[in-house]
Design a protein around this motif. Structure first.
Motif, PDB file in Angstrom:
ATOM      1  N   LYS A 170     -35.223  -6.319  -5.371  1.00  9.42           N
ATOM      2  CA  LYS A 170     -35.370  -7.574  -4.643  1.00  9.42           C
ATOM      3  C   LYS A 170     -34.053  -8.325  -4.626  1.00  9.42           C
ATOM      4  O   LYS A 170     -33.504  -8.636  -5.677  1.00  9.42           O
ATOM      5  CB  LYS A 170     -36.446  -8.440  -5.303  1.00  9.42           C
ATOM      6  N   GLU A 171     -33.568  -8.593  -3.426  1.00  8.48           N
ATOM      7  CA  GLU A 171     -32.371  -9.431  -3.309  1.00  8.48           C
ATOM      8  C   GLU A 171     -32.841 -10.854  -3.023  1.00  8.48           C
ATOM      9  O   GLU A 171     -33.353 -11.123  -1.932  1.00  8.48           O
ATOM     10  CB  GLU A 171     -31.469  -8.956  -2.161  1.00  8.48           C
ATOM     11  N   PRO A 172     -32.678 -11.756  -3.988  1.00 14.83           N
ATOM     12  CA  PRO A 172     -33.184 -13.119  -3.730  1.00 14.83           C
ATOM     13  C   PRO A 172     -32.408 -13.771  -2.596  1.00 14.83           C
ATOM     14  O   PRO A 172     -31.205 -13.558  -2.442  1.00 14.83           O
ATOM     15  CB  PRO A 172     -32.933 -13.841  -5.055  1.00 14.83           C
ATOM     16  N   LEU A 173     -33.107 -14.525  -1.780  1.00 12.82           N
ATOM     17  CA  LEU A 173     -32.452 -15.268  -0.697  1.00 12.82           C
ATOM     18  C   LEU A 173     -32.334 -16.714  -1.130  1.00 12.82           C
ATOM     19  O   LEU A 173     -33.334 -17.350  -1.484  1.00 12.82           O
ATOM     20  CB  LEU A 173     -33.279 -15.163   0.587  1.00 12.82           C
ATOM     21  N   ILE A 174     -31.100 -17.199  -1.127  1.00 11.77           N
ATOM     22  CA  ILE A 174     -30.887 -18.567  -1.606  1.00 11.77           C
ATOM     23  C   ILE A 174     -30.455 -19.425  -0.434  1.00 11.77           C
ATOM     24  O   ILE A 174     -29.483 -19.110   0.254  1.00 11.77           O
ATOM     25  CB  ILE A 174     -29.823 -18.577  -2.733  1.00 11.77           C
ATOM     26  N   TYR A 175     -31.214 -20.481  -0.194  1.00 16.25           N
ATOM     27  CA  TYR A 175     -30.890 -21.374   0.918  1.00 16.25           C
ATOM     28  C   TYR A 175     -30.280 -22.657   0.384  1.00 16.25           C
ATOM     29  O   TYR A 175     -30.969 -23.483  -0.194  1.00 16.25           O
ATOM     30  CB  TYR A 175     -32.140 -21.632   1.777  1.00 16.25           C
ATOM     31  N   GLU A 176     -28.976 -22.773   0.555  1.00 16.49           N
ATOM     32  CA  GLU A 176     -28.274 -23.950   0.054  1.00 16.49           C
ATOM     33  C   GLU A 176     -27.917 -24.906   1.182  1.00 16.49           C
ATOM     34  O   GLU A 176     -27.571 -26.043   0.944  1.00 16.49           O
ATOM     35  CB  GLU A 176     -26.967 -23.519  -0.641  1.00 16.49           C
ATOM     36  N   ASN A 177     -27.945 -24.401   2.388  1.00 17.73           N
ATOM     37  CA  ASN A 177     -27.443 -25.189   3.514  1.00 17.73           C
ATOM     38  C   ASN A 177     -28.498 -25.471   4.557  1.00 17.73           C
ATOM     39  O   ASN A 177     -28.208 -25.943   5.636  1.00 17.73           O
ATOM     40  CB  ASN A 177     -26.281 -24.446   4.169  1.00 17.73           C
ATOM     41  N   ILE A 178     -29.699 -25.149   4.220  1.00 20.04           N
ATOM     42  CA  ILE A 178     -30.758 -25.279   5.206  1.00 20.04           C
ATOM     43  C   ILE A 178     -32.034 -25.598   4.448  1.00 20.04           C
ATOM     44  O   ILE A 178     -32.247 -25.091   3.351  1.00 20.04           O
ATOM     45  CB  ILE A 178     -30.853 -23.948   5.989  1.00 20.04           C
ATOM     46  N   GLU A 179     -32.817 -26.480   5.007  1.00 25.34           N
ATOM     47  CA  GLU A 179     -34.072 -26.825   4.352  1.00 25.34           C
ATOM     48  C   GLU A 179     -35.145 -25.872   4.848  1.00 25.34           C
ATOM     49  O   GLU A 179     -35.351 -25.717   6.052  1.00 25.34           O
ATOM     50  CB  GLU A 179     -34.456 -28.270   4.710  1.00 25.34           C
ATOM     51  N   VAL A 180     -35.781 -25.186   3.918  1.00 27.08           N
ATOM     52  CA  VAL A 180     -36.797 -24.206   4.300  1.00 27.08           C
ATOM     53  C   VAL A 180     -38.067 -24.935   4.709  1.00 27.08           C
ATOM     54  O   VAL A 180     -38.624 -25.718   3.953  1.00 27.08           O
ATOM     55  CB  VAL A 180     -37.078 -23.234   3.134  1.00 27.08           C
ATOM     56  N   LYS A 181     -38.493 -24.675   5.941  1.00 27.50           N
ATOM     57  CA  LYS A 181     -39.684 -25.358   6.472  1.00 27.50           C
ATOM     58  C   LYS A 181     -40.652 -24.333   7.005  1.00 27.50           C
ATOM     59  O   LYS A 181     -40.275 -23.214   7.322  1.00 27.50           O
ATOM     60  CB  LYS A 181     -39.286 -26.252   7.646  1.00 27.50           C
ATOM     61  N   GLN A 182     -41.877 -24.747   7.184  1.00 32.67           N
ATOM     62  CA  GLN A 182     -42.826 -23.896   7.888  1.00 32.67           C
ATOM     63  C   GLN A 182     -42.457 -23.949   9.367  1.00 32.67           C
ATOM     64  O   GLN A 182     -42.173 -25.025   9.895  1.00 32.67           O
ATOM     65  CB  GLN A 182     -44.255 -24.425   7.669  1.00 32.67           C
TER      66      GLN A 182
END
Lengths: 252, 645
Positions: free
Chosen positions: B629-641
């Motif tokens: 599993k390669e974790p996906l890290i979102y630092e520059n974007i807000e994860v939304k539905q």
């Protein structure tokens, strides 16, 4: 539909070929021509026979790989489409269809209905491009182009390199193919810079490969699946003349 | 083995600049000593080969067709995205990055997507310089359109043939290098295996499709640009020779496979018409800009239409269900591809479908013709309407088109790091063949962008970073034991296939696989179906190796053997796709698990447990692959539905 097919079979480039007769039955009018050949090939595999080799790939009329004479006409009876876009409703139930590979000296048969069109690649390699390398190019909008010229260039650029123009020409001339690329580039400012060099190199390569000359029968335009216009040949001849005159001036 | 995505340090917007500033380069004298193999001549392959040849490397490029100009990039219709912001409507690198990550349902790697958006403008400059005749306005400047649900007009296009024109541009650049002698072209060759020496990719073995001979080629590095594997479904919009074999062979040699289940189903294809059908034809997504999608509101009407007793014109306006406009008032007919596809399937499964099979919905231009006039519609879509009429024998100016979703693109592919390098050193993957930029769903007009980005602007840099410490490596002769061993394995595999002498044709078995994939690993997936599919694929694979019939010999042009080799791989790849879909217990993008949906029937992501890339490692034919599993890290974007309502 039930059909009788007379199909050219040829073991390899050296072998002598001949027509073989096949029957297919129960073909749907909605099937494409190549699907009809698939059905025939499936029945041959059932009998442990080698199926008929023919070129095809995208099956949506854009890759330019399919290439058959159907009843003597490149890409068959309908206008403005490739073989893969033709459907069986264009044929009558009970009829006989003759299927052959395209015949031109620069397009040797590989096997059955497959031909070798690498001559077209060689012509493009001789100069059918703008000699820019990746990177270091100007902003796209720094080169405004008249809409009419862009549209004409696009008309010419629509060529799919199938070779129907050569196949239908009694001289096996590649002028429509070559002129389409020459025109596209000559109509655009990016391509104008090396227009003279391009047309001379491409025409020389075309001649070297054994394609014939144009005698203005317009057959190529009539059979082109992408409606490439013969006016491109006039434009190429004009370009060729300018290049020649230009070269003489330079030498004088 | 630990996955390392090698994302450079620093702020998102500076990563690529920093990478380029600090990477290793190969000096001109040494470039001549380096051989690079590129497999595939689509946008990614041709773009990379031309650019690397220009730099002075020796490149060998291979294609399956008779000419590099026929690669399936040629069939892309709609356009190519770029952040030029020429229309002054507020586009920017960040906005394209944001849209791509959001469109991919937050399953793509931030840094890769940002780089893609960053170089997108260079692509347009490059193509224009090559003479690509993009559409223009009367002022002579480039025209843009909005595409596939984007709120800005950032799509450049060349009528309905954008892929063709971009590919011919790349083919021109490639031809220039072939003429110069920096690139050597091999046509009608199919890569059958990768040669790995001391842990590094060092060459490939191809089958010459004309004479059946195996050929061995050495390279200091190998680039796989062989496109997607959608033909695992048999019916798709892919070309007939598009296959997953190169990707599958490198997987079996140690390259990880990323997100194999992520498949895109395109909503606007011409519906299936019979068992003999060989491929599906796409109608450009741009049609949804003006067409309205509907089915009858009453099931009785739908049934009458299916029986041919009623024509669409006979259904009154109030009896029509414009279901996309009803369910998604904000985006209407322009919702992303996965949403539009599922909605069509939902209506058809519920019995409201049209056409003789009931597996079609209407795409109606009557309102657009009334509003804009027939001339305008003809200018916009004339060639598409003509194509439709040739295939279906109905005039879409007079009666609504019928469309249905079809397999179109695979977001999954060979796992690559930021440098587009796989887990095998020296092996790179570009374009649709890699998994990297589109997450769980690709936006319209982004495939062309990614192919050219990888080919023109990423690989020429990242490959050098790898090759910089390979300059001491002398060319390895192809009689090296590893080449011989790999060649022998292929020969044995071919002999084994020919020896089966069974009763079923290759296509017959491929169609069976396609039906399993479409039914259970297609638009709607659930645990029971996926488990069933895995069992069925295993049985079918055993059946194939016991009962396939291939006429002719190995050492000759043999189309049936060529197809059999590809189907043998699809029969393994299909299982991994199902396995991956089973493992991902959430719905995201093109992956819709029926158990994971909102009460309104929308996809339900599980960010807490599944914000990662699934990278599968091969362990052996009868062993379970290992999931990394390669974790996906979102630092520059807000994860939304995602919400298109």
């Amino acid at each position: 539909m039930d059909l009788t097919l007379k199909i050219w079979r040829q073991e390899n480039a050296q072998a002598r070929g001949k027509f073989e007769t096949y029957k297919v039955t129960g073909i749907s009018e909605d099937a494409s021509f190549l699907e009809m050949l698939d059905i025939l090939n499936e029945s041959m595999v059932d009998k442990v026979q080698l199926p008929i080799a023919f070129d095809h790939d995208c099956r949506e009329g854009i890759c330019g790989m399919c290439s058959l004479y159907i009843n003597g006409r490149p890409h068959g009876p309908d206008q403005g489409i490739t073989v893969c876009q033709m459907h069986m409703r264009n044929f009558k139930d009970g009829s006989t269809i003759v299927i052959e590979p395209w015949r031109a000296k620069p397009f040797p048969v590989i096997k059955d209905l497959m031909i070798d069109r690498s001559a077209f690649d060689l012509i493009i390699q001789a100069g059918g491009y703008v000699s820019v390398h990746t990177g270091g190019v100007p902003d796209a909008n720094s080169i405004p182009i008249k809409k009419e010229h862009a549209e004409l260039a696009m008309d010419a650029a629509a060529c799919i390199g199938c070779g129907a123009c050569v196949a239908t020409c009694k001289n096996a001339s590649a002028m429509l193919f070559v002129s389409a690329k020459v025109s596209q580039m000559a109509l655009l400012p990016q391509g104008k810079i090396e227009a003279a060099r391009r047309v001379q190199k491409m025409v020389a390569e075309m001649d070297d490969l054994g394609f014939g000359n144009c005698t203005n029968t317009y057959a190529c335009e009539a059979e082109c699946p992408k409606d490439i216009k013969i006016s491109n040949i006039a434009r190429m001849n004009w370009q060729f003349l300018i290049a020649k005159v230009g070269a003489q001036k330079m030498n004088a | 083995m630990k996955l390392d995505s090698k994302i450079p340090d620093g702020p998102l917007a500076e990563k690529w600049t920093n990478y380029k500033a600090s990477q290793d380069l190969v000096n001109p004298a040494n470039k001549r000593k380096i051989d690079i193999i590129v497999v595939g001549t689509g946008l990614a392959g041709a773009g990379a080969a031309a650019s690397l040849g220009e730099l002075g490397f020796n490149v060998k490029i291979f294609c399956i067709q008779d000419s590099p100009r026929r690669a399936h990039s040629i069939a892309a219709q709609g356009g190519i995205n770029a952040t030029k912001n020429y229309p002054n409507d507020g586009d920017s690198i960040y906005r394209l990055f944001y849209d791509t990550v959001k469109g991919g349902d937050y399953r793509a790697r931030e840094a890769n997507v940002y780089r893609l958006a960053e170089v997108s403008s260079n692509i347009i400059d490059q193509c224009v310089a090559q003479g690509v005749p993009f559409a223009r306005d009367y002022g002579g400047l480039l025209d843009n359109r909005s595409f596939g649900g984007a709120q800005v007009s950032r799509t450049f296009y060349a009528r309905g043939q954008t892929g063709q024109q971009l590919l011919l541009g790349a083919y021109g650049a490639l031809s220039k290098e072939i003429h110069k002698g920096s690139v050597e072209l091999f046509t009608r060759r199919e890569m059958l295996d990768l040669v790995v020496i001391d842990g590094k990719a060092r060459g490939i073995i191809t089958r010459n499709l004309i004479n059946g001979k195996l050929e061995k080629y050495f390279g200091h590095a190998v680039v796989i640009a062989t496109g997607g594997y959608g033909n695992a479904f048999f019916l798709s919009t892919m070309a007939m020779t598009s296959n997953g074999s190169a990707a599958w062979q490198v997987y079996k040699k140690g390259a990880f496979f990323g997100n194999p289940n992520f498949t895109q189903i395109h909503p606007t294809c011409i519906p299936v018409h019979g068992d003999y059908q060989s491929k599906l034809t796409l109608m450009s997504e741009s049609l949804r800009n003006d067409g309205r999608i509907w089915v009858p509101k009453n099931k009785e009407d739908a049934e009458k239409i299916q029986k041919g007793e009623l024509k669409p014109g006979g259904i009154k306006e109030e009896d029509r269900d414009y279901y996309l406009e009803r369910r998604y008032p904000a985006f209407g007919n322009l919702v992303p591809r996965d949403v539009a596809s599922r909605a069509a399937k939902e209506r058809c499964d519920a019995g409201y479908g049209v056409g003789s099979t009931g597996l079609a919905v209407y795409l109606d231009f009557a309102d657009a013709i009334k509003r804009l006039g027939k001339n305008v519609i003809e200018a916009r879509y004339g060639n598409l309407f003509q194509m439709y009429e040739k295939i279906v024998d109905e005039n879409p100016y007079e009666t609504p088109m019928m469309i249905y979703p079809a397999i179109h693109y695979t977001m999954g592919g060979i796992w690559v790091d930021y440098e587009l390098q796989t887990t095998i050193p020296g092996l790179f993957a570009a374009g649709e063949a890699n998994f990297s930029d589109h997450g769980a769903n690709r936006l319209g007009a982004s495939a062309l962008m990614q192919g050219l980005s990888d080919g023109y602007f990423v690989l020429p840099y990242t490959l050098q970073n790898y090759l910089a410490d390979q300059i001491q490596v002398a060319r390895i002769p192809t009689d090296h034991p590893e080449f011989e061993k790999t060649e022998k394995e292929i020969t044995e595999r071919q002999e084994k296939l020919m020896a089966v002498k069974g009763s079923q044709s290759v296509d017959g078995i491929h169609k069976k696989l396609g039906r399993i994939m479409w039914e259970y690993v297609g638009m709607g997936r659930n645990q029971e179906g996926l488990e069933k599919a895995i069992g069925m694929i295993r049985e079918l694979r055993a059946e194939f190796w016991k009962d396939v019939r291939i006429p002719g010999r190995i050492d000759e042009l043999n189309i049936e053997l060529d197809k059999a080799m590809r189907v043998a791989d699809f029969l393994e790849l299909g299982e991994l796709m199902a396995k991956d879909a089973l493992d991902r217990k959430e719905s995201c993008g093109g992956h819709f698990r029926e158990e994971y949906q909102t009460p309104e029937g929308e996809a339900l992501r599980d960010d807490e447990n599944f914000t990662f890339v699934s990278a599968w490692e091969y362990q052996g034919d009868d062993k379970e692959p290992i999931l990394h599993k390669e974790p996906l890290i979102y630092e520059n974007i807000e994860v939304k539905q995602r919400d298109y309502k």
